[in-house]
Design a protein around this motif. Sequence first.
Motif, PDB file in Angstrom:
ATOM      1  N   VAL A  10    -114.363 -68.256  21.541  1.00 27.15           N
ATOM      2  CA  VAL A  10    -114.448 -66.890  22.081  1.00 27.15           C
ATOM      3  C   VAL A  10    -113.796 -66.876  23.457  1.00 27.15           C
ATOM      4  O   VAL A  10    -114.161 -67.663  24.328  1.00 27.15           O
ATOM      5  CB  VAL A  10    -115.918 -66.437  22.191  1.00 27.15           C
ATOM      6  CG1 VAL A  10    -116.003 -65.069  22.837  1.00 27.15           C
ATOM      7  CG2 VAL A  10    -116.565 -66.438  20.821  1.00 27.15           C
ATOM      8  N   ALA A  11    -112.835 -65.984  23.648  1.00 31.57           N
ATOM      9  CA  ALA A  11    -112.133 -65.919  24.929  1.00 31.57           C
ATOM     10  C   ALA A  11    -113.096 -65.416  25.996  1.00 31.57           C
ATOM     11  O   ALA A  11    -113.421 -64.240  26.046  1.00 31.57           O
ATOM     12  CB  ALA A  11    -110.928 -65.006  24.824  1.00 31.57           C
ATOM     13  N   GLU A  12    -113.528 -66.374  26.828  1.00 27.46           N
ATOM     14  CA  GLU A  12    -114.497 -66.071  27.873  1.00 27.46           C
ATOM     15  C   GLU A  12    -114.039 -64.919  28.754  1.00 27.46           C
ATOM     16  O   GLU A  12    -114.796 -64.004  29.043  1.00 27.46           O
ATOM     17  CB  GLU A  12    -114.625 -67.307  28.764  1.00 27.46           C
ATOM     18  CG  GLU A  12    -115.953 -67.969  28.759  1.00 27.46           C
ATOM     19  CD  GLU A  12    -115.934 -69.203  29.667  1.00 27.46           C
ATOM     20  OE1 GLU A  12    -114.929 -69.469  30.340  1.00 27.46           O
ATOM     21  OE2 GLU A  12    -116.955 -69.885  29.675  1.00 27.46           O
ATOM     22  N   SER A  13    -112.771 -64.986  29.161  1.00 28.38           N
ATOM     23  CA  SER A  13    -112.315 -64.043  30.176  1.00 28.38           C
ATOM     24  C   SER A  13    -112.450 -62.602  29.690  1.00 28.38           C
ATOM     25  O   SER A  13    -112.911 -61.736  30.422  1.00 28.38           O
ATOM     26  CB  SER A  13    -110.864 -64.354  30.541  1.00 28.38           C
ATOM     27  OG  SER A  13    -110.118 -64.603  29.380  1.00 28.38           O
ATOM     28  N   ARG A  14    -112.083 -62.360  28.424  1.00 28.34           N
ATOM     29  CA  ARG A  14    -112.168 -60.992  27.923  1.00 28.34           C
ATOM     30  C   ARG A  14    -113.621 -60.539  27.819  1.00 28.34           C
ATOM     31  O   ARG A  14    -113.975 -59.420  28.164  1.00 28.34           O
ATOM     32  CB  ARG A  14    -111.492 -60.902  26.556  1.00 28.34           C
ATOM     33  CG  ARG A  14    -110.794 -59.606  26.327  1.00 28.34           C
ATOM     34  CD  ARG A  14    -109.992 -59.644  25.034  1.00 28.34           C
ATOM     35  NE  ARG A  14    -109.025 -60.735  25.014  1.00 28.34           N
ATOM     36  CZ  ARG A  14    -108.510 -61.256  23.892  1.00 28.34           C
ATOM     37  NH1 ARG A  14    -108.895 -60.802  22.715  1.00 28.34           N
ATOM     38  NH2 ARG A  14    -107.627 -62.220  23.944  1.00 28.34           N
ATOM     39  N   LEU A  15    -114.481 -61.462  27.355  1.00 27.05           N
ATOM     40  CA  LEU A  15    -115.908 -61.128  27.227  1.00 27.05           C
ATOM     41  C   LEU A  15    -116.499 -60.784  28.595  1.00 27.05           C
ATOM     42  O   LEU A  15    -117.200 -59.783  28.760  1.00 27.05           O
ATOM     43  CB  LEU A  15    -116.648 -62.319  26.603  1.00 27.05           C
ATOM     44  CG  LEU A  15    -118.140 -62.142  26.355  1.00 27.05           C
ATOM     45  CD1 LEU A  15    -118.379 -61.112  25.262  1.00 27.05           C
ATOM     46  CD2 LEU A  15    -118.797 -63.462  25.969  1.00 27.05           C
ATOM     47  N   PHE A  16    -116.181 -61.624  29.588  1.00 21.14           N
ATOM     48  CA  PHE A  16    -116.741 -61.415  30.922  1.00 21.14           C
ATOM     49  C   PHE A  16    -116.256 -60.099  31.511  1.00 21.14           C
ATOM     50  O   PHE A  16    -117.021 -59.348  32.105  1.00 21.14           O
ATOM     51  CB  PHE A  16    -116.349 -62.575  31.851  1.00 21.14           C
ATOM     52  CG  PHE A  16    -117.144 -63.814  31.619  1.00 21.14           C
ATOM     53  CD1 PHE A  16    -117.810 -64.021  30.424  1.00 21.14           C
ATOM     54  CD2 PHE A  16    -117.246 -64.789  32.599  1.00 21.14           C
ATOM     55  CE1 PHE A  16    -118.551 -65.164  30.199  1.00 21.14           C
ATOM     56  CE2 PHE A  16    -117.987 -65.942  32.386  1.00 21.14           C
ATOM     57  CZ  PHE A  16    -118.629 -66.127  31.187  1.00 21.14           C
ATOM     58  N   THR A  17    -114.950 -59.825  31.345  1.00 22.51           N
ATOM     59  CA  THR A  17    -114.422 -58.582  31.906  1.00 22.51           C
ATOM     60  C   THR A  17    -115.121 -57.383  31.272  1.00 22.51           C
ATOM     61  O   THR A  17    -115.519 -56.451  31.973  1.00 22.51           O
ATOM     62  CB  THR A  17    -112.905 -58.480  31.667  1.00 22.51           C
ATOM     63  OG1 THR A  17    -112.303 -59.706  32.076  1.00 22.51           O
ATOM     64  CG2 THR A  17    -112.305 -57.346  32.452  1.00 22.51           C
ATOM     65  N   SER A  18    -115.302 -57.432  29.946  1.00 19.98           N
ATOM     66  CA  SER A  18    -115.908 -56.249  29.323  1.00 19.98           C
ATOM     67  C   SER A  18    -117.383 -56.114  29.705  1.00 19.98           C
ATOM     68  O   SER A  18    -117.872 -54.998  29.895  1.00 19.98           O
ATOM     69  CB  SER A  18    -115.717 -56.247  27.802  1.00 19.98           C
ATOM     70  OG  SER A  18    -115.706 -57.534  27.290  1.00 19.98           O
ATOM     71  N   VAL A  19    -118.099 -57.255  29.812  1.00 19.65           N
ATOM     72  CA  VAL A  19    -119.503 -57.160  30.235  1.00 19.65           C
ATOM     73  C   VAL A  19    -119.590 -56.595  31.648  1.00 19.65           C
ATOM     74  O   VAL A  19    -120.435 -55.749  31.948  1.00 19.65           O
ATOM     75  CB  VAL A  19    -120.185 -58.545  30.157  1.00 19.65           C
ATOM     76  CG1 VAL A  19    -121.490 -58.549  30.911  1.00 19.65           C
ATOM     77  CG2 VAL A  19    -120.420 -58.922  28.709  1.00 19.65           C
ATOM     78  N   PHE A  20    -118.688 -57.057  32.513  1.00 18.10           N
ATOM     79  CA  PHE A  20    -118.705 -56.558  33.888  1.00 18.10           C
ATOM     80  C   PHE A  20    -118.416 -55.059  33.914  1.00 18.10           C
ATOM     81  O   PHE A  20    -119.041 -54.303  34.659  1.00 18.10           O
ATOM     82  CB  PHE A  20    -117.679 -57.315  34.735  1.00 18.10           C
ATOM     83  CG  PHE A  20    -118.117 -57.498  36.144  1.00 18.10           C
ATOM     84  CD1 PHE A  20    -118.819 -58.624  36.508  1.00 18.10           C
ATOM     85  CD2 PHE A  20    -117.862 -56.532  37.098  1.00 18.10           C
ATOM     86  CE1 PHE A  20    -119.262 -58.790  37.803  1.00 18.10           C
ATOM     87  CE2 PHE A  20    -118.306 -56.686  38.400  1.00 18.10           C
ATOM     88  CZ  PHE A  20    -119.003 -57.820  38.752  1.00 18.10           C
ATOM     89  N   ALA A  21    -117.461 -54.641  33.076  1.00 21.66           N
ATOM     90  CA  ALA A  21    -117.127 -53.222  33.031  1.00 21.66           C
ATOM     91  C   ALA A  21    -118.335 -52.408  32.557  1.00 21.66           C
ATOM     92  O   ALA A  21    -118.650 -51.357  33.122  1.00 21.66           O
ATOM     93  CB  ALA A  21    -115.934 -53.000  32.113  1.00 21.66           C
ATOM     94  N   ILE A  22    -119.035 -52.904  31.536  1.00 15.68           N
ATOM     95  CA  ILE A  22    -120.193 -52.161  31.027  1.00 15.68           C
ATOM     96  C   ILE A  22    -121.303 -52.098  32.076  1.00 15.68           C
ATOM     97  O   ILE A  22    -121.894 -51.039  32.322  1.00 15.68           O
ATOM     98  CB  ILE A  22    -120.699 -52.798  29.721  1.00 15.68           C
ATOM     99  CG1 ILE A  22    -119.668 -52.575  28.613  1.00 15.68           C
ATOM    100  CG2 ILE A  22    -122.058 -52.216  29.320  1.00 15.68           C
ATOM    101  CD1 ILE A  22    -120.021 -53.227  27.308  1.00 15.68           C
ATOM    102  N   GLY A  23    -121.565 -53.238  32.703  1.00 12.44           N
ATOM    103  CA  GLY A  23    -122.595 -53.272  33.747  1.00 12.44           C
ATOM    104  C   GLY A  23    -122.262 -52.312  34.880  1.00 12.44           C
ATOM    105  O   GLY A  23    -123.111 -51.552  35.349  1.00 12.44           O
ATOM    106  N   ALA A  24    -120.994 -52.347  35.317  1.00 13.21           N
ATOM    107  CA  ALA A  24    -120.571 -51.445  36.391  1.00 13.21           C
ATOM    108  C   ALA A  24    -120.667 -50.002  35.927  1.00 13.21           C
ATOM    109  O   ALA A  24    -121.115 -49.115  36.665  1.00 13.21           O
ATOM    110  CB  ALA A  24    -119.142 -51.785  36.814  1.00 13.21           C
ATOM    111  N   GLY A  25    -120.278 -49.752  34.671  1.00 11.50           N
ATOM    112  CA  GLY A  25    -120.360 -48.401  34.121  1.00 11.50           C
ATOM    113  C   GLY A  25    -121.787 -47.871  34.145  1.00 11.50           C
ATOM    114  O   GLY A  25    -122.020 -46.700  34.448  1.00 11.50           O
ATOM    115  N   LEU A  26    -122.748 -48.749  33.844  1.00 14.30           N
ATOM    116  CA  LEU A  26    -124.154 -48.320  33.883  1.00 14.30           C
ATOM    117  C   LEU A  26    -124.557 -47.917  35.303  1.00 14.30           C
ATOM    118  O   LEU A  26    -125.272 -46.919  35.493  1.00 14.30           O
ATOM    119  CB  LEU A  26    -125.066 -49.442  33.374  1.00 14.30           C
ATOM    120  CG  LEU A  26    -125.073 -49.655  31.859  1.00 14.30           C
ATOM    121  CD1 LEU A  26    -125.790 -50.940  31.507  1.00 14.30           C
ATOM    122  CD2 LEU A  26    -125.739 -48.470  31.165  1.00 14.30           C
ATOM    123  N   ALA A  27    -124.088 -48.699  36.297  1.00 16.21           N
ATOM    124  CA  ALA A  27    -124.384 -48.342  37.688  1.00 16.21           C
ATOM    125  C   ALA A  27    -123.729 -47.000  38.027  1.00 16.21           C
ATOM    126  O   ALA A  27    -124.342 -46.151  38.692  1.00 16.21           O
ATOM    127  CB  ALA A  27    -123.888 -49.440  38.629  1.00 16.21           C
TER     128      ALA A  27
END
Lengths: 245, 638
Positions: B193-210
């Motif tokens: 699993v490409a870590e970088s893509r997963l991390f970027t999308s999780v960060f985007a979702i977390g930021a989106g929630l904020a």
Amino acid sequence: MSTASLPAAASPILAVSRLCAWYGRAQILFDIDLTLARGEVVALMGRNGAGKSTTLKAIMGLLDRVQGSIRLEGADIRGKPAWHIARAGLGYVPEDRRIFTELTVMENLAVGRQARRSDAPLWTVDKVFELFPNLGRMRNRRGGEMSGGEQQMLTVARTLMGNPRVILLDEPSEGVAPLIVEQMAAMILDLKHEGLSVLLSEQNPAFAGAVSDRACILEKGQVQFDGSMRSLIDSPEIGRAFLGL
Amino acid sequence: MTLASLLVQLLGGLAGASTLFLTSAGLSLIFGVTRVVNFAHGSLFMVGVYTAWTAGQWLRPILPGSAGGFWLAVLLSTVVVAALGALLEVLILRRIYRAPELFQLLATFAVALVLRDGCLWLWGPEDLLGPRVPGLTGAIPVLGMPFPRYDAALIAIGPLVLGLLHLVLTRTRFGILVRAATQDREMVSALGVAESRLFTSVFAIGAGLAGLAGALQLPREPANLGLDLPAISDAFVVVVVGGLGSLPGAFLAALLISLVKAACIALGTVELGGFSFAFPRLTLVAEFLVMAIVLVMRPYGLMGRAAAAPRSLATTLPAENAAGAPGRWPWGLLVVGLILLPWLAAGSPYTTVVLVDVFCFSLFAMSLFFIMGPGGMHSFGHAAYFGLGAYGAAIVLKASGWPMLWALLLGPLGGFAGALIFGWFSVRLSGVYLAMLTLAFSQIVWSIIYQWDDLTGGSNGLTGLWPAPWLSAQVPGATANAAYYLLTLICVAIAVLVLRRVLDAPFGLALRAGRDSPQRAESIGINVHAVQWAAFCVAGTAAGLAGVLYAFSKGSISPDLVHVGRSIDGLVMVLLGGVEALAGPLIGAAAFTLLQDTAGRSFDYWRAATGVVMLLIVLVFPQGLAGLFRMRRRPSTT
């Protein structure tokens, strides 16, 4: 010394040369040379702390500091991120299993799922369950609620879902019941039959002898013996010197 | 108080819980997968508030008077903040996933500074009033009491988002990967699993929630530049109470805290046995009390599990080496030189004024180093003890009218008392939990000081704190503040010597043992928690003394003394000097204070400038400045 005992014609699917690896400041591996031919099963043997698991982790790209060359079908994969190496066709089954305990069997398999590369054997959930019928009977059980042997099978099954060409198996017989050890041996031969190449680390000589074509003995991070399983069995002094038999 | 008003307050609490949950859920999600505690999360919340305001301005002429415009603005700002989060991940966080967590916290704090000044630049310093939501204006009657319609809508949104997140996490492959990575991200990566893509999308979702939480908050609270720190410290408390990485835990914690706060407000001022007790003032302490009770009973939060061993500085850097420190002679000479300085520098009176600051912050940094280096406890709220010392002395002086010397002696006990209480909780945690808890404590101290007008003077602070006449007197041939300068020098020198002596004593060795291996230390008979608690108290007292000396040198104090920014300044001082040697914090504090003084903080965007410098330090030397020293000292490792 290792190259002399190779079958000269076949180009290896995995070729490791002058591999050195460190944990922090401590060097663990010293110039390891190692090859794995297509469809071959090679056992990495040696005492605790000899560097077997470290070799597998270094190949898989899980260590911070590694030198030397690691070629998978000719392409150098050293220094690539682990996910890149996995997608290139290396499957890794860690020794401490590391299944996702919060996830169900099906979900664990889903994490391992990767698109197939052209020449690797194709695995589906159904085919994996054919190999491990009892996993098929507990599809929705959480990883944390399974026995050690079941977890061991799930780890292998999860890796197979990535359709690898080569499997790195770290101590598959460790800490599981004798019956499961037999099943694991049969499974490795099945995988070989499917066309997979297997590099396993193993301390149990009976297990290694039953499944492997060749053996490679490590001692203090260096290769001390590399030859056919037959030649190892025929020279008991090697076993005495490095494996404590 | 009637049942109806209590009910309305509690319903209001539920509405607040929704936005609190959204912010905390994002923080928790990001931490779960990337193991980074995103200090800039409160800033993303604030950016969400501002973007929603701007989007509302744009959409109003296009969609006049319709509720659709408001909800479209909410959606837009969610997307914008999510994109901003993805950008931050790619540009900054991706480079520091393997760095010690202290550096990750500093880097994200630097991002918070930059974002705050970005908001100042884009939207200006004035508060921006949010719109009333068409269709949700007015109130609905609850047992005859009015309850805002918009709050009723908010109550529904929290559980709705929780349900949606639950569906995504259990029913999609992405969600399964997120849950797998939360447990063992290395294994997920080894499975291809490409870590970088997963991390970027999780960060985007977390930021989106904020961002979503911020946008939803706009009709309840005007957009302003002070929203970021309360948002992040509230979210920290919620996440710690709920259990790091657990979304249902965050939901429960947000409900619990919001309801307890609402109950405090509803109770109002209660007369009990002749005492009148104002519960509304308790709201901030209530948060702390809830957290304290939960952490005593469940150290990893309501629904959390023991975290994997943190990558702390202690494991990545070698222990500081007292033997490698310069001998006594250079230090002795330095002190003698400093004693003579008021006469030598009589021509430039400002020198000794700046040096008093340097002395105070040297002791402050040294006391932080005391628990951070040998103790391995990264306090993100050390300014609390500095401030408690200063306010302790000021209150002794003002309230009792005792002489200044008594204030000097008793003031540090303020720092001691704070450390005694907060330390007891803090030593039960480690790594990021401890960092968050100490930060939350300091926020609480700040809020109490800020609100308790009668005792602390509130936001105005206290003035007229001058040293005793004999300490203000002009010393012949020396600079104006020579007497006080010498007092500070002597106090700081003695305190530093004592701290050093304690670190060399068996106590210091036990402290290091507890840092390096708590289990082994316990097994040879060291009560690790007790040792760490005692270290907290020593450090708190020393920081308190630094605060007292600082207060009397300035003549006045304000809640700024306790501000998170000062705690971070302390961390930067310690890191700047390097954690390898005892001299590090002293050198770091001197360098930092002098730099700050010369830079003068004279331009508007000094926060952003500080942030950029911090980011450079962290990104260019991901192993820390101490790592740089190590490389220089032992060049033969490769």
